[in-house]
Each structure stands twice: as C-alpha cells, then as structure tokens.
Design a protein around this motif. Structure first.
Motif, short mmCIF file in Angstrom:
data_model
loop_
_atom_site.label_atom_id
_atom_site.label_comp_id
_atom_site.label_asym_id
_atom_site.label_seq_id
_atom_site.Cartn_x
_atom_site.Cartn_y
_atom_site.Cartn_z
N LYS A 107 0.82 -1.21 0.00
CA LYS A 107 0.00 0.00 0.00
C LYS A 107 0.85 1.26 0.00
O LYS A 107 0.53 2.26 -0.67
N THR A 108 1.96 1.20 0.76
CA THR A 108 2.86 2.36 0.79
C THR A 108 3.43 2.62 -0.60
O THR A 108 3.50 3.77 -1.06
N VAL A 109 3.85 1.53 -1.26
CA VAL A 109 4.40 1.67 -2.61
C VAL A 109 3.35 2.23 -3.56
O VAL A 109 3.63 3.11 -4.38
N ILE A 110 2.10 1.71 -3.42
CA ILE A 110 1.02 2.21 -4.29
C ILE A 110 0.78 3.69 -4.05
O ILE A 110 0.62 4.48 -4.99
N ASN A 111 0.77 4.08 -2.75
CA ASN A 111 0.57 5.49 -2.43
C ASN A 111 1.71 6.35 -2.99
O ASN A 111 1.48 7.44 -3.54
N GLU A 112 2.94 5.87 -2.81
CA GLU A 112 4.09 6.63 -3.32
C GLU A 112 4.06 6.73 -4.84
O GLU A 112 4.36 7.79 -5.41
N LYS A 132 -5.08 16.22 -7.28
CA LYS A 132 -6.13 15.42 -6.63
C LYS A 132 -5.58 14.02 -6.36
O LYS A 132 -4.70 13.55 -7.06
N VAL A 133 -6.13 13.44 -5.35
CA VAL A 133 -5.68 12.08 -5.02
C VAL A 133 -6.27 11.11 -6.04
O VAL A 133 -7.48 11.05 -6.22
N LEU A 134 -5.37 10.43 -6.77
CA LEU A 134 -5.79 9.47 -7.79
C LEU A 134 -6.03 8.11 -7.12
O LEU A 134 -5.30 7.71 -6.22
N LYS A 135 -7.06 7.45 -7.60
CA LYS A 135 -7.38 6.12 -7.05
C LYS A 135 -7.10 5.06 -8.10
O LYS A 135 -7.60 5.14 -9.21
N PHE A 136 -6.30 4.14 -7.76
CA PHE A 136 -5.95 3.04 -8.68
C PHE A 136 -6.52 1.75 -8.10
O PHE A 136 -5.84 1.01 -7.40
N SER A 137 -7.79 1.53 -8.39
CA SER A 137 -8.44 0.33 -7.83
C SER A 137 -7.85 -0.95 -8.36
O SER A 137 -7.84 -1.98 -7.69
N SER A 138 -7.31 -0.89 -9.60
CA SER A 138 -6.74 -2.11 -10.17
C SER A 138 -5.43 -2.50 -9.53
O SER A 138 -4.99 -3.62 -9.64
N ALA A 139 -4.79 -1.52 -8.84
CA ALA A 139 -3.49 -1.81 -8.24
C ALA A 139 -3.60 -2.19 -6.79
O ALA A 139 -2.61 -2.44 -6.13
N ARG A 140 -4.82 -2.16 -6.24
CA ARG A 140 -4.98 -2.47 -4.84
C ARG A 140 -5.22 -3.95 -4.64
O ARG A 140 -5.75 -4.62 -5.51
N VAL A 141 -4.87 -4.41 -3.46
CA VAL A 141 -5.07 -5.82 -3.13
C VAL A 141 -6.19 -5.93 -2.12
O VAL A 141 -6.14 -5.30 -1.08
N SER A 142 -7.21 -6.65 -2.45
CA SER A 142 -8.34 -6.81 -1.53
C SER A 142 -7.96 -7.73 -0.39
O SER A 142 -7.38 -8.78 -0.59
N VAL A 143 -8.36 -7.25 0.81
CA VAL A 143 -8.04 -8.07 1.99
C VAL A 143 -9.23 -8.90 2.43
O VAL A 143 -9.14 -9.64 3.40
N ASP A 144 -10.36 -8.71 1.72
CA ASP A 144 -11.56 -9.42 2.18
C ASP A 144 -11.37 -10.91 2.22
O ASP A 144 -11.66 -11.58 3.20
N LYS A 145 -10.87 -11.47 1.10
CA LYS A 145 -10.76 -12.93 0.99
C LYS A 145 -9.60 -13.47 1.80
O LYS A 145 -9.66 -14.56 2.33
N THR A 146 -8.49 -12.69 1.87
CA THR A 146 -7.29 -13.21 2.54
C THR A 146 -7.37 -13.12 4.04
O THR A 146 -6.83 -13.95 4.75
N LEU A 147 -8.07 -12.06 4.57
CA LEU A 147 -8.10 -11.88 6.02
C LEU A 147 -9.47 -12.14 6.62
O LEU A 147 -9.58 -12.42 7.80
N ASP A 173 1.00 12.23 0.98
CA ASP A 173 2.38 11.75 1.06
C ASP A 173 2.88 11.88 2.49
O ASP A 173 2.26 12.53 3.35
N ASP A 174 3.98 11.22 2.77
CA ASP A 174 4.50 11.15 4.14
C ASP A 174 4.83 12.53 4.69
O ASP A 174 4.57 12.82 5.86
N TYR A 175 5.37 13.39 3.86
CA TYR A 175 5.78 14.73 4.31
C TYR A 175 4.58 15.53 4.78
O TYR A 175 4.56 16.08 5.89
N ASP A 176 3.52 15.60 3.94
CA ASP A 176 2.32 16.36 4.31
C ASP A 176 1.62 15.75 5.51
O ASP A 176 1.16 16.48 6.41
N HIS A 177 1.54 14.43 5.56
CA HIS A 177 0.83 13.78 6.67
C HIS A 177 1.55 14.00 7.99
O HIS A 177 0.91 14.25 9.02
N GLN A 178 2.86 13.95 7.97
CA GLN A 178 3.62 14.17 9.21
C GLN A 178 3.48 15.60 9.70
O GLN A 178 3.38 15.86 10.90
N ASN A 179 3.48 16.55 8.79
CA ASN A 179 3.26 17.95 9.18
C ASN A 179 1.85 18.14 9.73
O ASN A 179 1.64 18.86 10.71
#
Length: 365
Positions: A107-112, A132-147, A173-179
C-alpha cells in the motif's frame, strides 16, 4: 509469458552493460540480488520450521499408537500437543505478520507511486488544478478474501477503510501527513490548528485539511476498535485453545479408558475361554479316567468271576471226590461188615461144628 517478457525487457534495458544509466541501474541490480537472497533465506527458514512441526506431529502420532491410561502419560501427551499447537500458531502468527507487513508495504508503494504519478502529471500540465488524489483500484489488493476468514470483522473493516481511503496516510504523502500530525498534536486536535497547518502544507486547501481531519478521526476510531478486537480475538483464541486442549485430553483419556476396558473385556473373555477349555479338558480327562476305572473294575469283576467260577468248579470237584470217597468208604465199610458178618457166621458155624464134635465125642464116651 508477461512475466518472462518483463524480465527480458528489464535485463535488456536496465541491466544492459552498454546502457547510459548503467551506474544508476546497478543499484537496482544489487537491490534485486539482495532481495533474491532474502527470499531464498526466508524459504529455507520456512521449510525448516515446517520440518520441525512435521517431526513434532510424527512424534505425537507415534505416542498415540501406544496409549497408556496414566496421569503421567496424559500430561506428557498434553505437553506434546501444546508444543505442536504453539509451534503451528507461532508459525501462522509469524506468517500473518509478514503478510500484513507486505500488504502495508504494498500500500505504501502504491501510495508513493500515486503521488509520484500525480507530480509527473503536474510537471507535464504545469498546473496545480490537477492536484487530486488518484485512485488506482486495479493496483490495490483486496483483503476481504485473505483476512476475512481469519481475523475479526473490526480488523477487516479497518483494512478496508485503509484500502478505500488510500492507506495509513489517507492518500497523502508522508511529508504532508507528518506535518498535519505535528500541527494537530500541537493544538491537541482543536480546529484552530487548521490555519497554522496551511502554512506547512503548501498546495493544500482548508477543505483538504478538514477532510483529512475527518478521515484521521475515523482512522483513530477504527484503529482503536481494531486493537480492542484483536485483544478480544486473541483472548478468545487462547480460551478456545485451552478448551480444545482440555477437550482433547478428556477425549484421549476417555479413549484410553475405553481401550483399557476393551482390553479387560477381551482378557476376561480369553480367561473364560481358557477356563472353559480347562474344564472341558478336565471333564474329558475325568471321563477317560472313569472309563479306564470302569474297564479296570470290569476286568477285576471278570477275574473275580473267573476265580469264583474256578472255586466253584474246584468245590464241585472236591464234593464229587468227597461223595465218591464217602460212597467208597461206605461200600468198604459195608463190605467189611458183610465180610465180618460172614466171618463171624463162619466162626459161629465153626464153633457150632466144634461144639457138635465135642458133644459127639462126649456122647461116644
């Protein structure tokens, strides 16, 4: 085939010795080598853990082949079962943590990558309106089935929330979130921090910060629910484990008693069979002895009868001899008597004759 083509392109372009970026890409090559070594090490470690668990299970199965209904054996069996279950649970927990960590890293890699792609677009367009925050649904891994099948609903809900909102930083991003966290913590969560946060968060609007604050509040609530749920879940797992151990121990003890009772029944049946066989043998032996005794008795009676018959024959013979002797004696006595009478008669006649002669002689004188 896609993976093979990707590997081919990577080796052809990135790791080509004639490439102009050979020095920069050598860093990636070294990183790939370290990751390959790390994967092999992890694989060997997993195989070693599985081999250890397998050996413990085989030892437990070997012990179950020779069940002894004693407290020491039950305690030993319980200890072995706990050791196996602890090893399995530890392995599963370790793999679960590794898997969760990989999900977080992904997820971190996807966000970066999302942030990087957004910045590239900004560079290309030269405008801040595309921020704007882009959403890449195809790049995400669903946790429903695995967890979903292994963890509580609160944990799955939290993971879904992270997946839906862009990870642990809400798509920032990490910089904005930490601030954002720094200023918010400074003002202890009061909305007065928004104005100061705008000074640190270039390119972010007040609405962006307020929206991120709402996301963060929901993040904290869901995260707390997750922690509490995991705590309860672990306690439930521990109680179920203890209950299962107790149930298994009771089941094994019951099976041991049943086996012991069955063995005693079988032993009693064999003893009854042995006693019955002994009684039959005794009866047979007694019947043979009785038959032999009867035969001996009959033989004795036959011999006695023969002796008695012989004695009767002897007595009959003696009687005949005695009767013959008596008859002969009687005949002899009668003969002697007759002879005596004749002799006496002769003597009487002789005396008469002599007397007559004497009388005659006397008369002649």
């Amino acid at each position: 085939s896609r993976l093979a083509n990707t590997e081919k392109d990577k080796n052809g372009h990135l790791y080509n010795r004639k490439s102009d970026f050979r020095v920069e890409y050598s860093i990636l090559e070294e990183l790939e080598h370290r990751m390959t070594v790390s994967r092999k090490t992890e694989k060997a470690k997993i195989l070693q853990q599985l081999s250890k668990i397998q050996n413990n299970v085989k030892r437990l199965q070997q012990q179950l082949k020779d069940v002894k209904p004693t407290p020491e054996f039950v305690d030993k069996l319980k200890e072995m079962m706990e050791e196996v279950e602890n090893a399995i649970n530890a392995f599963k927990e370790e793999q679960r943590q590794i898997y969760e960590q990989l999900l977080k890293e992904e997820k971190t890699v996807i966000n970066e990558l999302s942030v990087f792609e957004r910045k590239v677009e900004q560079w290309a367009l030269g405008s801040s309106t595309t921020e704007k925050v882009l959403k890449f649904s195809s790049a995400r891994v669903s946790v429903d089935k695995t967890l979903g099948n292994h963890l509580p609903a609160e944990v799955v809900e939290f993971e879904r929330f992270l997946q839906r909102t862009g990870g642990r930083q809400g798509g920032w991003d990490d910089y904005d979130h930490q601030n954002f966290l720094k200023v918010r913590t400074k003002h202890k969560g009061r909305l007065s921090y928004v104005d100061e946060a705008l000074e640190y968060l270039c390119g972010r609007t007040k609405e962006d910060i307020e929206q991120h604050d709402k996301w963060y509040q929901e993040f904290l609530i869901l995260h707390e629910r997750k922690k509490e749920s995991i705590k309860k879940w672990k306690e439930k797992q521990r109680q179920e484990k203890e209950g299962n151990l107790k149930e298994k121990a009771e089941k094994m003890l019951k099976e041991a008693w049943l086996q012991r009772e069955e063995a005693q029944k079988q032993k009693a049946a064999e003893e009854r069979k042995r006693q019955q066989a002994a009684i039959e043998a005794w009866k047979k032996q007694k019947a043979i002895a009785f038959a032999m005794e009867q035969a001996s008795q009959l033989k004795l009676e036959e011999e006695k009868e023969k002796k008695q018959q012989k004695e009767r024959q002897r007595q009959c013979h003696m009687k005949l001899l005695l009767e013959r002797y008596t008859l002969q004696k009687k005949e002899k006595e009668e003969l002697e008597k007759l002879e005596k009478e004749k002799r006496e008669e002769a003597e009487k006649e002789e005396r008469k004759r002599i007397a007559a002669e004497e009388i005659t002689k006397f008369q002649e004188r």
